[in-house]
Design an enzyme around this catalytic site. Sequence first.
Site, short mmCIF file in Angstrom:
data_model
loop_
_atom_site.label_atom_id
_atom_site.label_comp_id
_atom_site.label_asym_id
_atom_site.label_seq_id
_atom_site.Cartn_x
_atom_site.Cartn_y
_atom_site.Cartn_z
N HIS A 38 4.13 20.69 -46.76
CA HIS A 38 4.97 19.76 -46.00
C HIS A 38 6.43 20.07 -46.30
CE1 HIS A 38 1.43 17.41 -45.04
NE2 HIS A 38 1.05 17.68 -46.28
N VAL A 45 6.02 13.01 -39.40
CA VAL A 45 4.77 13.66 -38.95
C VAL A 45 3.82 13.86 -40.13
CG1 VAL A 45 3.77 15.75 -37.92
CG2 VAL A 45 5.88 14.77 -36.97
N CYS A 46 4.38 14.29 -41.26
CA CYS A 46 3.54 14.55 -42.44
C CYS A 46 2.93 13.27 -43.01
CB CYS A 46 4.35 15.27 -43.52
SG CYS A 46 4.93 16.89 -42.98
N THR A 47 3.63 12.17 -42.85
CA THR A 47 3.08 10.88 -43.30
C THR A 47 1.77 10.60 -42.55
OG1 THR A 47 5.29 10.06 -43.82
CG2 THR A 47 3.57 8.41 -43.48
N LEU A 50 -1.03 13.19 -43.88
CA LEU A 50 -1.63 12.90 -45.19
C LEU A 50 -2.55 11.69 -45.10
CD1 LEU A 50 1.39 13.64 -47.53
CD2 LEU A 50 -0.68 14.99 -47.27
#
Length: 211
Positions: A38, A45-47, A50
């Site tokens: 990330h 977006v990464c939240t 995950l």
Amino acid sequence: MATIRLGDVSPNFTAQSTEGIINFHDWLGDGWGILFSHPADYTPVCTTELGTVAKYKAEFDKRNVKVVALSVDGLESHKGWINDINETQNTTVNFPIIADEDRKVSELYDMIHPNADDKLTVRSVFVIGPDKKVKLIITYPASTGRNFDELLRVIDSLQLTAYRKLATPANWKSGEDCVISPSVTNAEIPELFPKGYREIKPYLRMTPQPD
């Protein structure tokens, strides 16, 4: 810096993570693994990604796949971000996130692409087999969330074809017909694939997925 290609042995490393120090090859053991990166903590977006991985853990476990994430931020930042992920995605993060502040792992896996950003990691995915070799590499732009259904589909294909003389056709999903490898002669088919086969062309032969 060496470029990692399919079939290369995945570089080993030891790093701090939210679940303690990880020696990557030891941590993988004799199973499969996904390493995904990330750009930074607290990215939108990464939240969502995950959170999705946490919800898919049972699917990864079923396939004997361990998942580990990485970003160039530190452990304290990771822990705060995990609280946000759990809250906003209605889940509990149940896999380690590597703190790669010195960018050692990012450099090892060629995750810093200066034309995209010279400080932050691009969003890479590496699927690694039990032989520690790299089986799949995908790199996504920052704006497009990863499709974890697709990663499960690819792992199903990789696990099926690793030990059988088979390939999987376009859009294949587990349970559908497979392609018989060109190296298999028609005479060998009854022994290898007792469910039978359909010959569409001499080079294109389909057989039901083996159990």
